[in-house]
Design an enzyme around this catalytic site. Sequence first.
Site, mmCIF file in Angstrom:
data_model
loop_
_atom_site.group_PDB
_atom_site.id
_atom_site.type_symbol
_atom_site.label_atom_id
_atom_site.label_comp_id
_atom_site.label_asym_id
_atom_site.label_seq_id
_atom_site.Cartn_x
_atom_site.Cartn_y
_atom_site.Cartn_z
ATOM 1 N N ALA A 29 -0.118 20.197 -7.855
ATOM 2 C CA ALA A 29 0.556 20.822 -6.719
ATOM 3 C C ALA A 29 -0.408 20.928 -5.547
ATOM 4 O O ALA A 29 -1.527 20.423 -5.605
ATOM 5 C CB ALA A 29 1.063 22.204 -7.125
ATOM 6 N N ASN A 30 0.013 21.571 -4.473
ATOM 7 C CA ASN A 30 -0.880 21.860 -3.351
ATOM 8 C C ASN A 30 -0.584 23.263 -2.834
ATOM 9 O O ASN A 30 0.330 23.931 -3.308
ATOM 10 C CB ASN A 30 -0.741 20.788 -2.258
ATOM 11 C CG ASN A 30 0.642 20.761 -1.653
ATOM 12 O OD1 ASN A 30 1.075 21.716 -1.023
ATOM 13 N ND2 ASN A 30 1.357 19.650 -1.857
#
Length: 218
Positions: A29-30
């Site tokens: 993810a970020n």
Amino acid sequence: LGDGPLKGRHVLVTSGPTHEPIDPVRYIANRSSGAQGAALAAALRDLGARVSFVTGPASVPPPPGVEVHRVETAQQMLDAALAALPADAAICAAAVADWRVANAGAQKMKKGASGLPVLEFAENPDILATLSAHARRPALVVGFAAETETVEAHATAKRARKGCDWIVANDVSAHTGIMGGAENAVTLITEEGADPWPRLPKTEVARRLALRIAEAFA
Ligand code: C5P
């Protein structure tokens, strides 16, 4: 749907991060919160637009009064964005993962026997570039450019590379506190050049951007 300068217009907004699975329980993810995309969707709604809001797993909830399409991966986000066409404008505010795991496991990866896992990556589709080149291209396509250096030059090059009309550029260096924060300092890149805006709450950046979009359709 409300009255306002965008009454009768359909605007597509992508927002939030994407999650790219490693196996059924793990993902990449970020740090995108989805705050700027949600604020934009709300501001466009407030000007009377019908908003298709395609969102990854964001930490900020989607605003009321928009059509929410929840997705997880970049590929799903592209599919949902294309399914929302035709649209008068598309605003790509999502922080789409550049890569997905090509050898994601169908079962949970186990510690032990076969040593450390090795992830292989494949490139994700570019939603902004795809919309910009699409046969049913929205009349106005807007992208974001989160940079950490030479923001204006990089964003100007990005505008040309992606084939979009405007780029909303910002400096996401750690010291700015912008990624995940409540404020944003953007430079709007159009065919006319670069217009630096003062540092403002993300809601105010959204309001001003929505007004600029309304002007473009006036
Ligand atoms: O290339 P970069 O990720 O910096 O470009 C950012 C812009 O492109 C944003 O508007 C983002 O929403 C969009 N983008 C996209 N699909 C991708 C990568 C970026 O729509 N796979």
